[in-house]
Design an enzyme around this catalytic site. Structure first.
Site, short mmCIF file in Angstrom:
data_model
loop_
_atom_site.label_atom_id
_atom_site.label_comp_id
_atom_site.label_asym_id
_atom_site.label_seq_id
_atom_site.Cartn_x
_atom_site.Cartn_y
_atom_site.Cartn_z
N GLY A 225 0.85 -1.21 0.00
CA GLY A 225 0.00 0.00 0.00
C GLY A 225 0.87 1.24 0.00
O GLY A 225 0.69 2.16 -0.81
N HIS A 226 1.83 1.27 0.92
CA HIS A 226 2.78 2.40 0.96
C HIS A 226 3.57 2.47 -0.34
O HIS A 226 3.80 3.54 -0.89
CB HIS A 226 3.78 2.22 2.11
CG HIS A 226 3.17 2.17 3.48
ND1 HIS A 226 3.11 1.01 4.20
CD2 HIS A 226 2.59 3.12 4.24
CE1 HIS A 226 2.54 1.26 5.38
NE2 HIS A 226 2.21 2.54 5.43
P1 AMP Z 1 0.55 4.81 7.71
O1 AMP Z 1 1.96 4.34 7.67
O2 AMP Z 1 -0.42 3.80 8.17
O3 AMP Z 1 0.42 6.15 8.41
O4 AMP Z 1 0.15 5.07 6.18
C1 AMP Z 1 0.88 5.94 5.40
C2 AMP Z 1 0.13 6.21 4.13
O5 AMP Z 1 -0.05 4.99 3.41
C3 AMP Z 1 -1.25 6.81 4.36
O6 AMP Z 1 -1.50 7.81 3.41
C4 AMP Z 1 -2.13 5.62 4.18
O7 AMP Z 1 -3.44 5.97 3.76
C5 AMP Z 1 -1.41 4.86 3.08
N1 AMP Z 1 -1.82 3.47 3.06
C6 AMP Z 1 -1.83 2.59 4.11
N2 AMP Z 1 -2.34 1.41 3.73
C7 AMP Z 1 -2.68 1.53 2.43
C8 AMP Z 1 -3.26 0.66 1.47
N3 AMP Z 1 -3.61 -0.57 1.78
N4 AMP Z 1 -3.44 1.13 0.22
C9 AMP Z 1 -3.10 2.39 -0.11
N5 AMP Z 1 -2.55 3.26 0.74
C10 AMP Z 1 -2.34 2.83 1.99
#
Ligand code: AMP
Length: 469
Positions: A225-226
């Protein structure tokens, strides 16, 4: 004076030496040369084609300035070179002076140079066999001549090169070759900085080169996702920055701050594979030094849904993101639709506070069975993991009913609740049908809405959403 030179790559020094002896050169001189190349604070030599260096040959120190290259097969450019005092101390003073004046050392080119002289009236031709650190074996054929004789000197140079069997012309300077080689190898190792000062220094240079900056804020434990955000940033920007910071202010007192995964080495590898240029990995103290007392609140939106379940969460998110925006000053910042309310909060903040950054929202990346990728999925045991697919199933069920004509948001909400209620171990936090613009519960389905869910499996809280309309 003009420097007329041609560089050749893939040179076999042993064979070349034999040919040089055959054309009657004298004894060579051999010395190590260390060139400290600088870029100016007021213009970019990479763009103007100029070069400025401090050259060290044993005890001798020189300043060399080279003007832009003139077009043509043989490199002709104006050159000014003069000796400085001798020794390490003198070299150190000049290097320090340049730094104080804002000149930045771009790279050091180190080579062992074996130089031969060959008389070709009215010129003296220098043939240099260079063993260059990180680059390998080259030869340079060079003539220094007054500007008006440059064309004649170029002709002589061509003849000598042919006589010596030198064929593979290398038009780039050692500095360009070295920077290109390093950029290539940096593909696998993004630079990591941990302080705001280092970050600004690195990015000032990027901005000076008029490169666009794409920024992906994360808390690490990186997954596909990241990586999709990094890829999106890579495709539209010259330079990509990823921040990895587990932000304490967005965690509630009973949340998983302490146990949030922090696999930094693996994260660096993910960034490397996606061509990230710079990782910002600050400590909590760097981001929140003692005495910190300013917070950003996006009122209303911050208190609903996720905000109601996690009081203070969006205050922490908005604050850290605005700080990061000021630190990185990107052209574009990338966020995942997976955290839809976070996106809405950031968009509102950017609009309200006139932040000149384009917010790019990327689609949610899912496992094959539909579970949205999340750093928290690793907390799930096998049973919970199997059941966790219920979130996506609930969203899809409601989506299907919408496509079949259902227009009552309460009905869609209820059907999602029922799917979760029928799933082992799943505890519903909320199911909601949200009007996208106001981020209020939708009164009807005449405008785009978000189906959103938050569900607990044991200690682990998962969220997911789908856009309708
Ligand atoms: P986090 O590390 O959880 O703060 O996420 C960092 C970024 O990655 C944020 O903009 C999230 O929305 C994005 N993100 C996390 N999981 C996913 C995913 N499965 N698909 C797309 N973007 C994601």
């Amino acid at each position: 004076m003009a420097e007329i030179e041609q560089k050749f790559r893939e040179v076999n020094h042993v064979e070349l030496k034999a040919r040089l002896l055959a054309v009657g050169v004298g004894e060579p001189t051999v010395h190590e040369e260390i060139d400290h190349y600088f870029n100016a604070p007021d213009r970019d030599f990479a763009r103007t084609g100029e070069a400025f260096r401090l050259r060290r040959v044993g005890k001798q120190n020189y300043f060399t300035f080279k003007g832009p290259k003139q077009p043509g097969a043989v490199k002709i450019r104006s050159e000014l070179e003069f000796p400085l005092g001798e020794g390490d101390e003198v070299a150190g003073w000049h290097l320090e002076l340049l730094r104080l004046l804002g000149y930045r050392e771009v790279a050091q080119v180190r080579k062992i140079r074996t130089s031969y002289r060959l008389a070709r009236e009215p010129f003296e031709v220098h043939i240099c066999l260079d063993e260059v650190e990180e680059l390998g074996a080259f030869a340079e054929v060079e003539v220094l001549a007054p500007q008006e004789q440059a064309a004649k000197a170029a002709e002589v140079l061509g003849e000598v090169a042919e006589q010596l069997g030198l064929q593979q012309v290398e038009p780039r300077s050692y500095l360009s070759l070295l920077l290109a080689a390093r950029a290539q190898s940096h593909l696998s190792t993004p630079k990591v900085v941990t302080t705001v000062r280092e970050l600004r220094q690195a990015l000032d240079e990027v901005r000076r080169q008029h490169l666009t900056i794409g920024f992906v804020p994360t808390m690490g434990a990186l997954h596909e996702g990241h990586a999709s955000l990094m890829q999106a940033a890579r495709s539209r920007n010259d330079f990509v920055v990823v921040s990895i910071f587990v932000n304490p202010t967005q965690f509630g007192p009973n949340e998983d701050l302490a146990r949030y995964p922090r696999p930094f080495e693996a994260d660096v590898r993910v960034c490397a594979e996606r061509g990230v240029d710079l990782i910002f990995h600050p400590s909590p103290e760097e981001m929140y030094p003692p005495g910190f007392r300013t917070y950003v609140e996006v009122t209303g939106i911050q208190d609903r849904f996720e905000g109601a379940s996690r009081p203070g969460h969006f205050r922490g998110v908005a604050t850290v993101v605005l700080k990061l925006f000021h630190q990185v000053r990107p052209d574009r910042a990338y966020f995942g639709q997976k955290d839809a309310q976070q996106v809405r909060v950031i968009q509102q903040m950017v609009r309200d506070l006139d932040v000149p950054i384009e917010i790019v929202v990327c689609p949610t990346v899912r496992e094959a069975d539909g579970l949205a990728l999340s750093s928290r999925n690793r907390y799930l045991d096998a049973g919970q993991r199997a059941n966790s697919v219920a979130l996506f199933r609930a969203l899809q069920t409601a989506q299907k009913m919408y496509h079949q004509g259902e227009r009552d948001p309460e009905v869609l909400k209820r059907v999602m609740e029922q799917v979760i209620a029928g799933t082992d171990e799943a505890q519903l936090d909320y199911a909601a049908v949200i009007e996208v613009d106001s981020f209020e519960p939708a009164a009807d389905l005449s405008r785009p809405v978000l189906l959103a869910l938050a569900v607990r499996f044991g200690e682990t809280r998962l969220i997911d959403n789908l856009l309708l309309g």
